[in-house]
Each structure stands twice: as structure tokens, then as C-alpha cells.
Design a protein around this motif. Sequence first.
Motif, PDB file in Angstrom:
ATOM      1  N   PRO A  66     -22.106  96.926  15.803  1.00  0.00           N
ATOM      2  CA  PRO A  66     -23.211  96.002  15.535  1.00  0.00           C
ATOM      3  C   PRO A  66     -23.197  95.511  14.095  1.00  0.00           C
ATOM      4  N   ASN A  67     -23.912  94.427  13.863  1.00  0.00           N
ATOM      5  CA  ASN A  67     -24.084  93.932  12.499  1.00  0.00           C
ATOM      6  C   ASN A  67     -25.039  94.858  11.746  1.00  0.00           C
ATOM      7  N   GLU A  69     -23.854  79.149  12.290  1.00  0.00           N
ATOM      8  CA  GLU A  69     -24.306  80.230  13.168  1.00  0.00           C
ATOM      9  C   GLU A  69     -24.348  81.569  12.446  1.00  0.00           C
ATOM     10  N   ARG A  70     -23.465  81.775  11.474  1.00  0.00           N
ATOM     11  CA  ARG A  70     -23.405  83.037  10.752  1.00  0.00           C
ATOM     12  C   ARG A  70     -23.834  82.917   9.293  1.00  0.00           C
ATOM     13  N   THR A 106     -22.002  92.342   6.652  1.00  0.00           N
ATOM     14  CA  THR A 106     -22.880  91.347   6.035  1.00  0.00           C
ATOM     15  C   THR A 106     -22.533  91.235   4.560  1.00  0.00           C
ATOM     16  N   ALA A 107     -22.354  90.012   4.085  1.00  0.00           N
ATOM     17  CA  ALA A 107     -22.054  89.745   2.680  1.00  0.00           C
ATOM     18  C   ALA A 107     -23.098  88.769   2.135  1.00  0.00           C
ATOM     19  N   THR A 108     -23.654  89.103   0.956  1.00  0.00           N
ATOM     20  CA  THR A 108     -24.723  88.306   0.360  1.00  0.00           C
ATOM     21  C   THR A 108     -24.446  88.084  -1.117  1.00  0.00           C
ATOM     22  N   TYR A 139     -23.806  85.753   4.682  1.00  0.00           N
ATOM     23  CA  TYR A 139     -22.904  85.568   5.813  1.00  0.00           C
ATOM     24  C   TYR A 139     -22.915  86.844   6.648  1.00  0.00           C
ATOM     25  N   ARG A 140     -23.183  86.708   7.935  1.00  0.00           N
ATOM     26  CA  ARG A 140     -23.242  87.846   8.849  1.00  0.00           C
ATOM     27  C   ARG A 140     -22.082  87.768   9.831  1.00  0.00           C
ATOM     28  N   GLY A 141     -21.124  88.687   9.666  1.00  0.00           N
ATOM     29  CA  GLY A 141     -20.027  88.779  10.608  1.00  0.00           C
ATOM     30  C   GLY A 141     -20.393  89.641  11.796  1.00  0.00           C
TER      31      GLY A 141
END
Length: 308
Positions: A25-26, A117-118, A147-149, A141-143
Motif C-alpha cells: 500500500p501507499n 493522478e499521482r 510518497t515523495a514530498t 507525488y504518491r507512487g
Amino acid sequence: MGNTLGLAPTGALHRRGPRREEPLPNPGSFDELHRLCKDVFPAQMEGVKLVVNKVLSSHFQVAHTVHMSALGLPGYHLHAAYAGDWHLSPTEVFPTVVGDLDSSGSLNAQVLVLLAERLRAKAVFQTQQSKFLTWQFDGEYRGDDYTATLTLGNPDLIGESVIMVAHFLQSLTHRLVLGGELVYHRRPGEEGAILTLAGKYSAVHWVATLNVGSGGAHASYYHRANEQVQVGVEFEANTRLQDTTFSFGYHLTLPQANMVFRGLVDSNWCVGAVLEKKMPPLPVTLALGAFLNHWRNRSHCGFSVTVG
């Protein structure tokens, strides 16, 4: 007499295919690592507050808040929120615009936009009367399993000052999440960076989270005993201030009485509690809170009425 249980042909045997593993999961946002534990603790209350919520349409709603306190002058807040048509999840709607304006003219505003979308972006602005205090821009950005912020705070090209914050979270298993935070600040005559490592383990009924870095440590433990009882424990240490705090909170839900009770006890000899009571069929919620600091011999209490 011959054997009537002859062997079946090899091709007739059922061949079981390889087991397909569920995707990871994310991990969500870095700012939400301790959210479950923090929601157990009661919010500070002081004075008398009246909140009136009004839904104008499926996209727009407003709230009026009047707060009277013995510590300052009475205040009024106008809160407005707009939600778009793109429902990414039951709790995420894009675009979203939120603003809060008080009686002195100070404004707090947030704008959330889904670029792809991501990929999502957020802008935060804060003013004090006619002066800008804070402007912040986030990109997240949510893969599938990470998650990268990246956050820019108060960027000033002329004054050569900026605050940059980078977050990264990776799901290693369905229960374990690891990541880190890097804070970089620069202004004339000063420059530095702080690295913090983070980990989160989620079980069926409990969640343990730990942040450790050069600036200190933050650990939390959340446990859901049953549908009515939740508890949380927090430990915070600040190396710069040479201060540590230990807190214990609990959340009790009484569905038959339409009541929610939250309480806390910490290492600074502070105790507090907030009781919320809904009044169906009326859209009214009453809240009563009291907090006492035994070490400083100070206490305060609050009462609020929420309509809508």
C-alpha cells in the motif's frame, strides 16, 4: 483381479499457478505518521466559543465562529471552504480552497490542486492584517508503495533566504514503513540542515511510530482496545531546548449516549479532559473542557456550542 484405480494421465493433473502477492500500500503523507495517536488527545479549550456551520451547496460551505476569552479580546472568524468535483477518495476532493478571516483582517488560506493522478500541489498563505507572514508551496507525488514530498517555505530570491523540506516514505511490507525528512534553511549569514529518520509499524489493533534525528526524537504508540476505547502514548525530546515530555491520552466513545470523552496526563503535571455531547435530532454539539497544570498552579476551562 486388476487394479481398478489406475493412474490418471499426467496432463489431467491440475497444476496450481504461482501465488500472486498483493501489492504494497501507499504509506501516505509524512505529516500523518503520528495522526492516529494525536487524535486521541483532547484539544485545548479556553473561554466560550460559538460555531455556526452552514452548507450553501454541494461545493461550498461557510462557518461563523465567535470566541470570548478572559485572556484577550473577543474575536470573530469567518471560515469558507470550496470543494471541487474530483473525488480521489472519500476524504480527498480536488480542487479544494479553504480560507479563514478573523476580525483583525488576518487571513489563512490553503489551495489544493490535483495536477495528475499521482501528483498534487498545495499553496499556503498567511497574513497579519496587511503583511504577509508565510507563503508555502508543496508538491507531493504518491507512487504505488512510496510518497515523495518537496516543500518551499518563504522563498525570497532577493534576500537569498529559503526553507526547503523533503520527505520520503517507502512501504517495505504491509505493516512496516520507513522514510526520512531533510530540512534545509538558508538566510544571510546562516545555513544548515537537519536530517530525521522515521519508521512506522502497523498491527491489527496498534500502531507504533518513531522519528529520530539530530534535533531530537518523537515516539508514539496508539492502541485500539475495542470500538469504544482508544489510548495513545507520546514521547518527545528536544536536544536544542534540553526538554523531554511524556504524555498519555485516552479516547472513550459512548454511542448510546452520543458522547465522546478525551483525557490526558503528561510529565509536566498537566491533566485535562474534554467531553463532547451531541443533541439529536438537533444539529447541535456541546463541548466542555478543563485543564490543570499542577506544577505552575494554573488552570483554564472552556465551553463550546457547535450548530450544523
